[in-house]
Design an enzyme around this catalytic site. Structure first.
Site, mmCIF file in Angstrom:
data_model
loop_
_atom_site.group_PDB
_atom_site.id
_atom_site.type_symbol
_atom_site.label_atom_id
_atom_site.label_comp_id
_atom_site.label_asym_id
_atom_site.label_seq_id
_atom_site.Cartn_x
_atom_site.Cartn_y
_atom_site.Cartn_z
ATOM 1 N N LEU A 1 3.344 15.678 67.584
ATOM 2 C CA LEU A 1 2.897 14.965 66.390
ATOM 3 C C LEU A 1 2.984 15.828 65.133
ATOM 4 C CD1 LEU A 1 -0.139 12.828 67.629
ATOM 5 C CD2 LEU A 1 2.255 12.161 67.422
ATOM 6 N N CYS B 1 -2.670 16.991 31.047
ATOM 7 C CA CYS B 1 -1.296 16.999 30.542
ATOM 8 C C CYS B 1 -1.189 16.344 29.166
ATOM 9 C CB CYS B 1 -0.378 16.278 31.522
ATOM 10 S SG CYS B 1 -0.128 17.185 33.058
ATOM 11 N N ARG C 1 7.407 10.813 58.978
ATOM 12 C CA ARG C 1 6.217 11.611 59.278
ATOM 13 C C ARG C 1 5.900 12.557 58.128
ATOM 14 N NH1 ARG C 1 6.441 14.233 65.391
ATOM 15 N NH2 ARG C 1 6.150 12.316 66.625
ATOM 16 N N GLU D 1 4.866 17.241 33.967
ATOM 17 C CA GLU D 1 5.016 17.362 32.522
ATOM 18 C C GLU D 1 5.030 18.825 32.076
ATOM 19 O OE1 GLU D 1 2.125 13.790 33.083
ATOM 20 O OE2 GLU D 1 2.825 15.520 34.240
ATOM 21 N N ARG E 1 9.383 18.237 62.139
ATOM 22 C CA ARG E 1 10.371 19.264 62.465
ATOM 23 C C ARG E 1 11.701 18.939 61.789
ATOM 24 N NH1 ARG E 1 7.795 17.755 67.068
ATOM 25 N NH2 ARG E 1 9.567 16.645 68.006
ATOM 26 N N CYS F 1 -2.191 12.766 32.811
ATOM 27 C CA CYS F 1 -3.626 12.853 33.053
ATOM 28 C C CYS F 1 -4.348 13.274 31.777
ATOM 29 C CB CYS F 1 -3.919 13.830 34.184
ATOM 30 S SG CYS F 1 -3.432 15.536 33.838
#
Length: 368
Positions: free
Chosen positions: A210, A90, A190, A58, A213, A81
């Site tokens: 893990l 906000c 991922r 916002e 990339r 919020c």
């Protein structure tokens, strides 16, 4: 009575949802939010939440709109919020800017907000409506909603398999069943996760990094997920590639001071979560991840841990990549699950998405 939204309302909220998606890889642990400001039928400002600790969607949109925000309609994918967090509320910023109408896709499930932002706007005389494209908005933040409403992350289990349901040869060889397009798509999944969960068996067989990339986060630095390893007896090799960079959390059942100290020296954190049968308590592990602000968990594990997660009832959906090949009955299956005595006991899923990625088929299926 639910508000009646116009075709123009739908159009502008759809744009806000597309903006929210730009934060898929960078906002963790915050939700992904997009915002559009419209005055006299013209978009005068828009923005999205780029990263945690940064300005909310916002505020970006208000800055772009400037004085043209006064008397305008603001479309936002999550209720504004109303509390002070890392940034000011906000809802107050919208009042200062003179916005006349606010349309939110969904109410914020965060107990600190939970309708208070919209209520604050209404008390101040702003037309505040909610529920436009709510299902789509919730899907973008499925993990955030899960953590806020049930205190547990959303768990997505990824598997690559042959058409006969095998993930590896009997000797453990699995690279590569699927093609480059499917593997690159896996990196995008991922990237949207807060944590990647695997087991010691996968680490020993594949020595995976893990990490994420060849994926970019628009306007922000890519967020690398936390690496979570289920390793009951602290057998993780000290030269494992996943220890070379990024945060690593190891869940074990008992402390071997020397082994634990060596892993900590390599930058890992070790937590003890003993469960029945000398195994890690997987439910307790997910509870701990939620406590740490983890919204989405992406699982890349083998036959045993995948089955354990399913038996524990903590898997929300499956992300399957099916390669057009057959590798035989002796090869390794997807999950270690007990045999059923009746088909009435089968677990059913809802197919959410089917698409081709090169020669491979991607299936996204959600447990009912």
């Amino acid at each position: 009575m639910a508000p009646a939204f116009s075709a123009s309302d739908h159009q502008h909220m759809a744009r806000a949802l597309r903006l929210a998606e730009r934060g898929l890889f960078s906002t963790s642990p915050n939700p992904r939010v997009g915002c559009v400001i419209v005055r006299d039928g013209e978009i005068v400002g828009e923005g999205w939440h780029v990263r945690a600790g940064g300005q909310h969607a916002e505020v970006h949109a208000l800055q772009a709109a400037g004085d043209r925000a006064r008397g305008a309609t603001l479309y936002v994918t999550l209720e504004p919020c109303s509390h002070h967090g890392r940034t000011p509320p906000c809802a107050e910023a919208l009042l200062v800017a003179g916005v006349a109408r606010v349309v939110a896709a969904m109410q914020d499930p965060n107990p600190q907000v939970a309708g208070r932002g919209l209520a604050h706007l209404r008390v101040a005389g702003v037309i505040a409506e909610c529920g436009l494209l709510a299902a789509e908005a919730q899907e973008i933040n499925v993990g955030f909603v899960a953590r806020m409403t049930r205190a547990r992350p959303w768990l997505r289990m990824k598997l690559a398999a042959s058409l006969d349901g095998k993930t590896a040869l009997q000797n453990g060889a699995s690279q590569w069943l699927t093609g480059a397009a499917a593997r690159q798509d896996g990196h995008r999944w991922r990237a949207r996760a807060c944590a990647i969960l695997s087991g010691i068996g996968t680490v020993r067989h594949d020595d995976p990094q893990l990490n994420v990339r060849a994926v970019e986060a628009p306007g922000a630095e890519l967020h690398q997920p936390l690496k979570v390893i289920v390793d009951s007896r602290l057998e993780l090799p000290l030269d494992a590639r996943l220890l070379r960079d990024g945060a690593v959390l190891i869940a074990a059942t008992a402390d071997d001071c020397g082994r634990s100290a060596a892993l900590v020296q390599r930058g890992a954190e070790v937590i003890l979560l003993p469960g029945p049968g000398g195994k890690v308590d997987l439910v307790a592990l997910l509870d701990e991840l939620a406590r740490r602000g983890i919204n989405e968990v992406h699982v890349e594990a083998g036959f045993a841990l995948s089955g354990s997660l399913l038996r524990a009832g903590v898997v929300d959906e499956l992300l399957l990549y099916l390669a057009p090949c057959l590798i035989g009955d002796a090869a390794r299956g997807m999950f270690d699950l007990p045999p059923l005595q009746s088909l009435a006991d089968k677990r059913t899923l809802q197919i959410r998405d089917l698409r081709m990625l090169g020669a491979d088929l991607r299936v996204l299926a959600r447990f009912s």
